[in-house]
Design an enzyme around this catalytic site. Sequence first.
Site, short mmCIF file in Angstrom:
data_model
loop_
_atom_site.label_atom_id
_atom_site.label_comp_id
_atom_site.label_asym_id
_atom_site.label_seq_id
_atom_site.Cartn_x
_atom_site.Cartn_y
_atom_site.Cartn_z
CG ASP A 1 -3.73 3.61 3.93
OD1 ASP A 1 -4.80 3.46 4.56
OD2 ASP A 1 -3.41 2.90 2.96
CD1 TRP B 1 -1.60 -2.30 2.22
CD2 TRP B 1 -2.54 -1.94 0.22
NE1 TRP B 1 -2.34 -3.41 1.88
CE2 TRP B 1 -2.92 -3.23 0.68
CE3 TRP B 1 -3.00 -1.50 -1.02
CZ2 TRP B 1 -3.75 -4.07 -0.08
CZ3 TRP B 1 -3.83 -2.33 -1.77
CH2 TRP B 1 -4.20 -3.60 -1.29
CE LYS C 1 -8.18 -3.09 3.97
NZ LYS C 1 -8.14 -4.48 3.53
#
Lengths: 361, 361
Positions: free
Chosen positions: A172, A103, A196
């Site tokens: 993030d 990511w 999530k």
Amino acid sequence: MSYRIFNFNPGPAMLPLSVLKQVQEELLDYKGSGMSIMEVSHRSKWFEDVLQDAIARTKRLLGLDDRFRVLFMQGGASMQFCLVPMNLALGDKPLDYVDTGTWSTKAIKEAKIQGKKVRVVASSEDREYTYIPESIPIDEDAAFLHITSNNTIRGTQFREFPRPKKVPLISDMSSDIFSRRFDPAPFGLIYAGAQKNAGPAGVTLVIVREDMLERVPAGLPTMLKYTTYAEKNSLYNTPPSFAIYVTGLVLRWLEEEMGGLEHMEKTNREKAELIYGYLDSQDFYRGTAEPASRSWMNVTFRLPSEELEKAFLEQAQQNGLGGLKGHRSVGGCRASIYNAMPIEGVQALIEFMKDFASKNG
Amino acid sequence: MSYRIFNFNPGPAMLPLSVLKQVQEELLDYKGSGMSIMEVSHRSKWFEDVLQDAIARTKRLLGLDDRFRVLFMQGGASMQFCLVPMNLALGDKPLDYVDTGTWSTKAIKEAKIQGKKVRVVASSEDREYTYIPESIPIDEDAAFLHITSNNTIRGTQFREFPRPKKVPLISDMSSDIFSRRFDPAPFGLIYAGAQKNAGPAGVTLVIVREDMLERVPAGLPTMLKYTTYAEKNSLYNTPPSFAIYVTGLVLRWLEEEMGGLEHMEKTNREKAELIYGYLDSQDFYRGTAEPASRSWMNVTFRLPSEELEKAFLEQAQQNGLGGLKGHRSVGGCRASIYNAMPIEGVQALIEFMKDFASKNG
């Protein structure tokens, strides 16, 4: 009673059962409106209350002061990889990124696509992203310092965040927001795809400190500017109303049923200690993240062979333990144990792991 | 039985009751998975089936041949206003737009923000956007010709689409996609926020003809390129899975319960004729769109005074007829009668209008 498994999916992920039951119960008639929450206007009192409640709970749970704005956007973290450099670059100042795997790597790539001056100031690529770099160099004159708080694929997580004095920290936090307390002061912007640890797929939570909004270039397209969402309280256009509603219910559950972030953090620590304790007590399964960087959210491990991993995943599924397959880019197994996973789920997983090991070890 | 009103909201809007009931019924355990559809992986067989089914139904319903790709994106029509010129401009060729009010005007604004060479080739601004221009000049050498098929705010709708030979037609069909048959051949791209006629808020349907994908500049950010969604079948990152699922159920309802687009079109025509027939038969209410341009989806009308309009809206709500307030930018009243509104709802509205007129006329 509906059939329900313990769902270890990395995202979309398990949601609290009480939240799903409430969604189910009020699906045809939201609070006497005679409409589903999916059918009410985003400019109605019903939805306005939903939105304000979700914002207020986010601010309370994370201890955000008035400098922070809570926005609900779309496109997931992947869209933020693009919007962060587009909105928050500052003249010729370098954009500093820590590369802790997939990511982060994608976030870096998107900044480079835009021709920005990107510096990777720390990286764990040398050992296949199995750890979080211990010391992060901080240049207080950079435009920002970007980190990924938790890497779902490698199962690593920052235990302590860098503490810059001036340069805004950007993170993030898609996979661990609301999992533990932290000091929001150094953060200029935090983003999180909800699917999530905060809600269903389809909404992205963005927390932005007001001084960051002054950086947004005036000439950007309307939908790509953080200021559009901040100025219109996420209602410039029709927001993903159902996803915001479910996220609000998850935050209500966290505050009112789970006792808030302090208690949630304690439970998450207990779950992580249980499973890592078991991993460290035997040698059939092998954890893949370095111990000091282990994630409380995603527990990655291997079995002695890929054949055994295949059998493990199949038998786990048959035993009501789903979503344990590792990310396709790395293989192996992964147990995602976000907020909604009760300790009973982790206990059931360990019991199954013990049983499987004894039969196949 | 849940309390349900006739919901005339312009979007988010009424959904078919049978769809809502199915969502409710399988909310805790999707097809024996032991998970909610919100909790299953977007890379699981469960979701893969949902996605493929929604794509296949879109293609069948609209009669799209293999040149067309069906994508599910996020950000609504407003995001498409930005992405269309960004992806589909072609060298120095002009981008032609028809301006039929608010949404067209915003689309034009976003193209101009990007410094594109925009031409407004036809406009109905001269009479406050109360009509659709009769003849649309077609320059076959333009990059594209952009129209908004239905204007929710003014209650106008294209009855016939322009028929260019070469220049690709691009249309925002957010408020009337799936309401009637049309020939897709001249269209290079069609986009539609789902929350009016196709599903809940949070997903944008994009239909793109393959030759358009060749125009997409390589250097665009990943999430802003149509090619990213086309190449990965809308699964480059986590899609808004629940919104896609509900949209798929709406399309199933349209095909299997409503008898497909031909029958839906017939019903929509009947509903429109009923209410416009009533409007034309009396002089208490006054339709605001010019008769030749009247929308089958959004019926806009005024009462003799704003005071009466206020009373009308209040009493309608008390009689189980909701969402009839006109857009805040124009005032008055508006009945949005999308696919999911049964003819009984239109009949009930007319009965109420007659009663209100007789008491207040």
